[in-house]
Scaffold this motif. Structure first.
Motif, short mmCIF file in Angstrom:
data_model
loop_
_atom_site.label_atom_id
_atom_site.label_comp_id
_atom_site.label_asym_id
_atom_site.label_seq_id
_atom_site.Cartn_x
_atom_site.Cartn_y
_atom_site.Cartn_z
N ALA A 50 0.85 -1.19 0.00
CA ALA A 50 0.00 0.00 0.00
C ALA A 50 0.89 1.24 0.00
N PRO A 51 1.44 1.60 -1.17
CA PRO A 51 2.46 2.65 -1.20
C PRO A 51 1.96 4.05 -0.90
N ASP A 52 0.66 4.28 -0.95
CA ASP A 52 0.16 5.64 -0.79
C ASP A 52 -0.36 5.91 0.62
N PHE A 53 -0.11 5.02 1.57
CA PHE A 53 -0.66 5.21 2.91
C PHE A 53 0.41 5.66 3.89
N GLN A 54 0.02 6.65 4.68
CA GLN A 54 0.89 7.20 5.70
C GLN A 54 0.15 7.21 7.03
N GLU A 55 0.91 7.30 8.11
CA GLU A 55 0.34 7.35 9.45
C GLU A 55 0.67 8.69 10.09
N VAL A 56 -0.30 9.23 10.84
CA VAL A 56 -0.10 10.51 11.52
C VAL A 56 -0.10 10.23 13.03
N PHE A 57 0.94 10.71 13.70
CA PHE A 57 1.07 10.58 15.14
C PHE A 57 1.13 11.96 15.77
N VAL A 58 0.55 12.09 16.97
CA VAL A 58 0.69 13.32 17.75
C VAL A 58 1.11 12.95 19.17
N HIS A 59 1.68 13.91 19.85
CA HIS A 59 2.06 13.71 21.24
C HIS A 59 0.80 13.52 22.09
N LYS A 60 0.87 12.68 23.10
CA LYS A 60 -0.28 12.41 23.96
C LYS A 60 -0.88 13.68 24.54
N ASP A 61 -0.05 14.67 24.84
CA ASP A 61 -0.55 15.92 25.43
C ASP A 61 -1.38 16.73 24.45
N GLU A 62 -1.24 16.46 23.16
CA GLU A 62 -1.97 17.23 22.13
C GLU A 62 -3.15 16.47 21.55
N LEU A 63 -3.42 15.29 22.05
CA LEU A 63 -4.46 14.43 21.51
C LEU A 63 -5.83 15.09 21.53
N ASP A 64 -6.20 15.71 22.63
CA ASP A 64 -7.53 16.33 22.74
C ASP A 64 -7.74 17.45 21.73
N LYS A 65 -6.69 18.17 21.39
CA LYS A 65 -6.79 19.23 20.39
C LYS A 65 -6.79 18.67 18.97
N ALA A 66 -6.14 17.53 18.77
CA ALA A 66 -5.99 16.98 17.43
C ALA A 66 -7.20 16.17 16.96
N LEU A 67 -7.85 15.47 17.86
CA LEU A 67 -8.95 14.59 17.46
C LEU A 67 -10.10 15.30 16.75
N PRO A 68 -10.52 16.51 17.18
CA PRO A 68 -11.59 17.18 16.44
C PRO A 68 -11.21 17.48 14.98
N ILE A 69 -9.94 17.76 14.73
CA ILE A 69 -9.48 18.00 13.35
C ILE A 69 -9.67 16.73 12.52
N ILE A 70 -9.26 15.60 13.08
CA ILE A 70 -9.39 14.32 12.37
C ILE A 70 -10.86 14.02 12.11
N GLU A 71 -11.70 14.22 13.11
CA GLU A 71 -13.14 13.94 12.97
C GLU A 71 -13.75 14.82 11.89
N ASN A 72 -13.43 16.11 11.87
CA ASN A 72 -13.99 17.01 10.87
C ASN A 72 -13.58 16.62 9.46
N ILE A 73 -12.31 16.31 9.28
CA ILE A 73 -11.82 15.96 7.95
C ILE A 73 -12.41 14.62 7.49
N THR A 74 -12.44 13.62 8.35
CA THR A 74 -12.98 12.33 7.93
C THR A 74 -14.47 12.41 7.68
N ASN A 75 -15.18 13.25 8.43
CA ASN A 75 -16.62 13.43 8.18
C ASN A 75 -16.86 14.09 6.82
N GLU A 76 -16.00 15.03 6.44
CA GLU A 76 -16.13 15.68 5.12
C GLU A 76 -15.89 14.70 3.99
N LEU A 77 -15.10 13.67 4.23
CA LEU A 77 -14.76 12.70 3.20
C LEU A 77 -15.85 11.65 2.99
N GLN A 78 -16.78 11.56 3.92
CA GLN A 78 -17.85 10.59 3.81
C GLN A 78 -18.81 10.99 2.69
N PRO A 79 -19.24 10.01 1.88
CA PRO A 79 -20.16 10.34 0.76
C PRO A 79 -21.54 10.73 1.24
#
Length: 79
Positions: A50-79
């Protein structure tokens, strides 16, 4: 196995990972992007299945700030 201070929050293609990175950086979050295929090529082992797949990691202290960004972007990608 060592304990890490970083948590994987997303796995996906380059375009989505790039957008996530931009939005996290805007919040002063510096994600770590892990690209297995690039690492394999640089190490002389060829690519991955799977050459086009990457993983995104964040520091544990920043998780609460990062998760809403992931949720918003993945929700926009849903058909």
């Amino acid at each position: 196995m060592t304990d890490s201070n970083f948590i994987k929050i997303y796995t996906g293609n380059f375009a989505v990972v790039n957008r996530i990175t931009i939005e996290l950086n805007a919040l002063d979050i510096s994600p770590i992007i892990k690209d297995q295929s690039e690492s394999a090529i640089l190490g002389g082992f060829g690519g991955t299945l799977a050459p086009d797949f990457q993983e995104v990691f964040v520091h544990k202290d920043e998780l609460d700030k990062a998760l809403p960004i992931i949720e918003n972007i993945t929700n926009e990608l849903q058909p």
